[in-house]
Design a protein around this motif. Structure first.
Motif, mmCIF file in Angstrom:
data_model
loop_
_atom_site.group_PDB
_atom_site.id
_atom_site.type_symbol
_atom_site.label_atom_id
_atom_site.label_comp_id
_atom_site.label_asym_id
_atom_site.label_seq_id
_atom_site.Cartn_x
_atom_site.Cartn_y
_atom_site.Cartn_z
ATOM 1 N N ILE A 80 2.604 -9.670 -1.133
ATOM 2 C CA ILE A 80 2.257 -9.375 -2.519
ATOM 3 C C ILE A 80 1.702 -7.956 -2.642
ATOM 4 O O ILE A 80 2.060 -7.204 -3.561
ATOM 5 N N ILE A 81 0.831 -7.589 -1.704
ATOM 6 C CA ILE A 81 0.261 -6.244 -1.718
ATOM 7 C C ILE A 81 1.359 -5.194 -1.589
ATOM 8 O O ILE A 81 1.398 -4.207 -2.329
ATOM 9 N N THR A 82 2.273 -5.445 -0.658
ATOM 10 C CA THR A 82 3.372 -4.497 -0.433
ATOM 11 C C THR A 82 4.294 -4.414 -1.638
ATOM 12 O O THR A 82 4.704 -3.323 -2.058
ATOM 13 N N ALA A 83 4.623 -5.571 -2.217
ATOM 14 C CA ALA A 83 5.577 -5.606 -3.325
ATOM 15 C C ALA A 83 5.001 -4.993 -4.606
ATOM 16 O O ALA A 83 5.686 -4.237 -5.301
ATOM 17 N N LEU A 84 3.749 -5.285 -4.895
ATOM 18 C CA LEU A 84 3.150 -4.813 -6.142
ATOM 19 C C LEU A 84 2.690 -3.366 -6.075
ATOM 20 O O LEU A 84 2.852 -2.600 -7.017
ATOM 21 N N LEU A 85 2.105 -2.994 -4.928
ATOM 22 C CA LEU A 85 1.524 -1.663 -4.803
ATOM 23 C C LEU A 85 2.430 -0.675 -4.082
ATOM 24 O O LEU A 85 2.086 0.507 -3.966
ATOM 25 N N LYS A 86 3.588 -1.165 -3.594
ATOM 26 C CA LYS A 86 4.499 -0.306 -2.818
ATOM 27 C C LYS A 86 3.750 0.336 -1.648
ATOM 28 O O LYS A 86 3.961 1.495 -1.300
ATOM 29 N N PHE A 87 2.880 -0.461 -1.038
ATOM 30 C CA PHE A 87 2.029 0.031 0.047
ATOM 31 C C PHE A 87 2.382 -0.732 1.311
ATOM 32 O O PHE A 87 2.014 -1.904 1.461
ATOM 33 N N ASP A 88 3.130 -0.089 2.216
ATOM 34 C CA ASP A 88 3.610 -0.794 3.399
ATOM 35 C C ASP A 88 2.925 -0.360 4.689
ATOM 36 O O ASP A 88 3.387 -0.673 5.778
ATOM 37 N N LYS A 89 1.822 0.342 4.569
ATOM 38 C CA LYS A 89 1.129 0.825 5.768
ATOM 39 C C LYS A 89 0.384 -0.271 6.514
ATOM 40 O O LYS A 89 -0.073 -0.068 7.645
ATOM 41 N N VAL A 90 0.229 -1.434 5.886
ATOM 42 C CA VAL A 90 -0.526 -2.524 6.523
ATOM 43 C C VAL A 90 0.380 -3.556 7.186
ATOM 44 O O VAL A 90 -0.105 -4.586 7.670
#
Length: 307
Positions: free
Chosen positions: A26-36
């Motif tokens: 969800i974090i990756t999909a919504l925030l476009k943040f894939d560093k985690v």
């Protein structure tokens, strides 16, 4: 408490894993943040190991040791990968996924399967009430883990230092343990997880031996799916026209560490059969004569800078 959901914690660990990975999806999909991404995978192992140990509450020596080994591995790898991606920037694996929710979901689902499956030996040991005395398998397994994590950590640090050096820009890494295997980090990871399985065997009975699927799954994954094949393809496309790289590839084992002088003189059938030098690892390597050029001996021994 372990019998609340299931006696072997299989359902519990599956639910926790799916929930944890779904959160980061969800974090990756919504925030476009894939560093985690890698941090989420590595720390999930830690959560499962500690959770099953605490819920069972027997605190057998073997359970504590195996849990500690997973915690050390997971935290070391998770923190290292997080710091590396924060330093390097975006994760290129997600270049095609950020705008494709379906592909992103498949990735996170696969990561959940990876975590749950590879964790099976520790999960079953921590769920068991059996506590046989210390055996040779325990010691052998712990030694395998120690050698494996030493190689993996050394390889990670050596490659990071190599790539952070401006003078190595555009070169392939062939320093330290990378002189003896093209993928020392994967060799270390496979070895340490087989070590954890070996150390779990004194406890296993009957169908519990199916936990061998954990290290088998990891080995097949790195050999045939998301590990070595992807990196070989990338390196061949970048350096395949450079004679020094071709020499490095032909004299350096893909996985099992060996001196180049030994590996380079082995027959092809032996490399393929016993040392996992599968032909598809070189399917993107240009044929000689197709826009490739030679470099001198000094360049080939230290990597070649691409102009």
């Amino acid at each position: 408490m372990g019998t609340v959901i299931d006696s072997h914690f299989l359902a519990l660990t599956a639910i926790v894993t799916v929930g944890y990975q779904f959160l980061f999806f969800i974090i990756t999909a919504l925030l476009k943040f894939d560093k985690v991404t890698d941090f989420a995978g590595s720390t999930n192992f830690v959560i499962l190991a500690v959770l099953t140990l605490v819920l069972k509450g027997t605190w057998h020596f073997r359970q504590v040791v195996l849990t500690l080994l997973v915690v050390i591995w997971g935290l070391r790898l998770g923190i290292f990968l997080l710091m590396r991606i924060l330093q390097w920037g975006e994760d290129r694996r997600f270049d095609e996924m950020r705008s494709n929710l379906g592909k992103l979901a498949v990735f996170w689902t696969f990561q959940a399967v990876w975590v749950w499956t590879v964790s099976l030996p520790v999960t079953i040991v921590n769920a068991s009430g059996r506590d046989p005395s210390l055996q040779a398998a325990d010691i052998i397994g712990w030694i395998m883990w120690s050698v494996g994590i030493t190689i993996e950590a050394s390889a990670d640090q050596q490659k990071l230092s190599f790539k952070n050096s401006p003078e190595n820009r555009g070169k392939w890494c062939n320093v330290g343990v990378w002189k003896y295997t093209r993928h020392p980090n994967y060799f270390g990871e496979i070895l340490l997880w087989w070590g954890i399985f070996v150390a779990s065997t004194p406890v296993l009975e009957g169908a519990e031996w199916l936990v061998i699927l954990g290290p088998i799954f990891l080995t097949l994954l790195l050999l045939f799916v998301s590990g070595i094949p992807l990196l070989e393809e990338s390196a061949d496309k970048k350096f395949g026209n450079v004679a020094g790289y071709r020499l490095y590839k032909s004299t350096t084992s893909p996985l099992v560490p060996l001196p180049p002088v030994v590996y380079g003189n082995l027959p092809s059938w032996f490399k393929t059969t016993f040392l996992l030098e599968f032909p598809f690892y070189s399917r993107n390597l240009p044929q000689e004569g197709q826009n490739w050029y030679r470099t001198d001996r000094k360049q080939s021994s230290s990597g070649v800078k691409m102009g």
